[in-house]
Enzyme design. Structure first.
Site, PDB file in Angstrom:
ATOM      1  CG  MET A  29      -1.915  -1.186   1.174  1.00 46.84           C
ATOM      2  SD  MET A  29      -3.420  -0.921   2.122  1.00 46.84           S
ATOM      3  CE  MET A  29      -2.761  -0.683   3.751  1.00 46.84           C
ATOM      4  N   GLY A  35      11.029  -2.724   5.771  1.00 42.79           N
ATOM      5  CA  GLY A  35      10.287  -3.992   5.746  1.00 42.79           C
ATOM      6  C   GLY A  35       9.852  -4.319   4.328  1.00 42.79           C
ATOM      7  CG  HIS A  36       6.871  -1.915   2.370  1.00 40.91           C
ATOM      8  ND1 HIS A  36       6.736  -0.781   3.133  1.00 40.91           N
ATOM      9  CD2 HIS A  36       5.644  -2.508   2.362  1.00 40.91           C
ATOM     10  CE1 HIS A  36       5.490  -0.681   3.571  1.00 40.91           C
ATOM     11  NE2 HIS A  36       4.804  -1.718   3.126  1.00 40.91           N
ATOM     12  CD  GLN A  60      -6.321  -3.804   2.337  1.00 38.56           C
ATOM     13  OE1 GLN A  60      -6.220  -4.295   1.223  1.00 38.56           O
ATOM     14  NE2 GLN A  60      -5.335  -3.870   3.222  1.00 38.56           N
ATOM     15  CE  LYS A 148       3.782  -4.782  11.577  1.00 35.74           C
ATOM     16  NZ  LYS A 148       2.455  -4.465  11.085  1.00 35.74           N
ATOM     17  CD  GLN A 152      -2.048  -8.861   3.901  1.00 32.77           C
ATOM     18  OE1 GLN A 152      -2.889  -7.974   3.913  1.00 32.77           O
ATOM     19  NE2 GLN A 152      -0.757  -8.609   3.727  1.00 32.77           N
ATOM     20  CG  MET A 183      10.744  -1.254  10.397  1.00 28.08           C
ATOM     21  SD  MET A 183      11.864  -1.013   9.019  1.00 28.08           S
ATOM     22  CE  MET A 183      13.374  -0.697   9.911  1.00 28.08           C
ATOM     23  CB  SER A 185       2.838   2.415   6.404  1.00 25.31           C
ATOM     24  OG  SER A 185       3.473   1.569   5.475  1.00 25.31           O
TER      25      SER A 185
HETATM   26  P1  AMP Z   1       1.390  -2.919   3.513  1.00 26.99           P
HETATM   27  O1  AMP Z   1       1.975  -1.875   2.611  1.00 26.99           O
HETATM   28  O2  AMP Z   1       1.372  -2.531   4.950  1.00 26.99           O
HETATM   29  O3  AMP Z   1       0.103  -3.478   3.000  1.00 26.99           O
HETATM   30  O4  AMP Z   1       2.416  -4.136   3.458  1.00 26.99           O
HETATM   31  C1  AMP Z   1       2.806  -4.709   2.237  1.00 26.99           C
HETATM   32  C2  AMP Z   1       3.589  -5.959   2.525  1.00 26.99           C
HETATM   33  O5  AMP Z   1       4.724  -5.640   3.302  1.00 26.99           O
HETATM   34  C3  AMP Z   1       2.778  -6.989   3.314  1.00 26.99           C
HETATM   35  O6  AMP Z   1       3.039  -8.288   2.801  1.00 26.99           O
HETATM   36  C4  AMP Z   1       3.307  -6.827   4.716  1.00 26.99           C
HETATM   37  O7  AMP Z   1       3.213  -7.995   5.498  1.00 26.99           O
HETATM   38  C5  AMP Z   1       4.778  -6.494   4.439  1.00 26.99           C
HETATM   39  N1  AMP Z   1       5.367  -5.809   5.574  1.00 26.99           N
HETATM   40  C6  AMP Z   1       4.869  -4.752   6.263  1.00 26.99           C
HETATM   41  N2  AMP Z   1       5.683  -4.434   7.290  1.00 26.99           N
HETATM   42  C7  AMP Z   1       6.714  -5.297   7.252  1.00 26.99           C
HETATM   43  C8  AMP Z   1       7.873  -5.511   8.062  1.00 26.99           C
HETATM   44  N3  AMP Z   1       8.136  -4.747   9.115  1.00 26.99           N
HETATM   45  N4  AMP Z   1       8.723  -6.515   7.729  1.00 26.99           N
HETATM   46  C9  AMP Z   1       8.468  -7.299   6.647  1.00 26.99           C
HETATM   47  N5  AMP Z   1       7.384  -7.168   5.858  1.00 26.99           N
HETATM   48  C10 AMP Z   1       6.522  -6.185   6.149  1.00 26.99           C
END
Ligand code: AMP
Length: 292
Positions: A29, A35-36, A60, A148, A152, A183, A185
């Site tokens: 997103m 992390g990303h 969502q 994380k 999901q 980590m 967002s």
């Molecule tokens: P999001 O942008 O929050 O929807 O996350 C996109 C992807 O990044 C999802 O698969 C999350 O699980 C993963 N993600 C988010 N935070 C982390 C993190 N700290 N470490 C590893 N993957 C992450």
């Protein structure tokens, strides 16, 4: 790096990638952090070409959630992805994904029912729908998700299995700040004071994991060790704990205390709020090392 908001362009690009080159997709997103980027690097190791999608998926989010204030620093995100050598960024508009008259949604699998599914009704319906649409547009061989968002990842794995989608779901470890906070967002919403208190989540998981390694057999004790650190409602704890549970790592249902289980069958999961910010984190538990 190709940047497109058009599903047809994104699909054409993927289809024009010759069949002996593997494509990986990393759905996000945006508002990218390390992390990303760790998922992107893992995707680079698993495939020849990496596609990252950036889409803040409205279906969502519940009406009272943070869709409107969710950060969207697209220029910074694109600069980071360019540096990682990503081949394409797919960043569709809401209308491209949900045009007027859109009415088809995925019914999520059973593993979507507990925990986040109970607290965020409709969340996984939105997640499954967008992820399936992304997989249709970008027919990749592998998709990388983060541990994380543990539930999901299980939900997406069950969906691709049940719907015979020919893609491998790879799950990458959680990347943390040096002090242990996972980590996210959403961490940028935290005030300095909330940021300090947010460490109660990783401390709770450490305590639970430590007890499991010491061969604690009581699930209630594992869970209360987490609550001792989360201190819900206390000035130095979380403002509210939505859940802090130890459950079966495959079904996410409670494990009967009476049946025989290994710590390695279990996962500890937490959702807690600091002010209006909701944080989630989790840890796979491990049994004590075998002694002969
Ligand atoms: P999001 O942008 O929050 O929807 O996350 C996109 C992807 O990044 C999802 O698969 C999350 O699980 C993963 N993600 C988010 N935070 C982390 C993190 N700290 N470490 C590893 N993957 C992450």
């Amino acid at each position: 790096m190709l940047v497109t908001c058009d599903p047809c362009d994104a699909r054409r690009w993927t289809e024009s990638t010759t069949s002996n080159r593997r494509v990986a997709i990393v759905p996000t997103m945006g508002s990218l952090h390390e992390g990303h980027l760790s998922l992107v690097r893992r995707a680079c190791a698993l495939a020849d070409e990496v596609v990252v999608s950036i889409f803040v998926n409205p279906t969502q989010f519940a009406p009272h959630e943070d869709l409107a204030r969710y950060p969207r620093p697209i220029e910074d995100d694109l600069a980071m992805l360019e540096r990682e050598g990503v081949a394409m960024v797919y960043s569709p508009s809401n209308d491209a994904i949900y045009p007027p008259g859109y009415s088809t949604f995925v019914e999520p699998p059973a593993v979507a029912e507990p925990l986040e599914g109970k607290l965020r009704p409709g969340h996984f319906r939105g997640v499954c729908t967008i992820v399936l649409k992304l997989f249709q547009t970008i027919p990749a061989t592998v998709a990388v998700f983060g541990q994380k968002d543990f539930q999901q990842a299980l939900v997406v794995q069950a969906m691709v299995r049940d719907l015979d989608i020919p893609i491998h779901i790879d799950v990458a470890p959680t990347i943390r700040e040096p002090d242990g906070l996972a980590m996210s967002s959403r961490n940028r919403y935290l005030s300095t004071e909330q940021r300090a208190r947010s460490l109660c989540l990783s401390r709770a998981l450490d305590a639970c994991s430590q007890l499991a390694q010491e061969n604690e057999r009581s699930l209630a004790s594992l869970e209360s060790a987490m609550l001792d650190q989360l201190r819900p409602g206390q000035p130095d704890g979380a403002d509210h704990v939505d859940y802090a549970v130890v459950v079966d790592r495959r079904t996410l249902h409670p494990v009967q205390q009476s049946i025989s289980w290994q710590a390695s069958d279990l996962v500890a999961l937490i959702a807690a709020r600091l002010g209006s910010t909701r944080l989630i984190d989790n840890r796979l538990l491990h049994s004590p090392p075998m002694t002969l």
